[in-house]
Design a protein around this motif. Sequence first.
Motif: not given
Length: 121
Positions: A11-18
């Motif tokens: 549905g949208k670009d994947p979100e990367k986080r820590v």
Amino acid sequence: MIQVYMIGRLGKDPEKRVTQGGEELVTCNVAVGTGDKAQWVKVTAFEKMGNWLNGAAKGDQIFIQGSLEVRAYQRKDGAPAAEASVIAREIRVFKKGESPAQHAFSAAPQAGVSFDEDIPF
């Protein structure tokens, strides 16, 4: 543990986080189904599994194999609520023009189910 196998579109670009513990995670929302009948599923991929989503973008078709996780919480108004998500164990991204039927999967589902035969598109 409930195993989930699904194919849908980002549905949208994947979100990367820590996380606070230093663990990398990637989240994305996947539309499964078509038109008005599409259901949105939250997908989480931890550590190296999230690398499969590098370069993935909104609209790409994606195959996910993972486990269903349900988290209970309270809304701001105090009402109880729950959120279902899938913790990814295997991910395949198909760019525009590619089809899941063109690829072999390393982890075939149990009970003799074949993705090539059972996918209606």
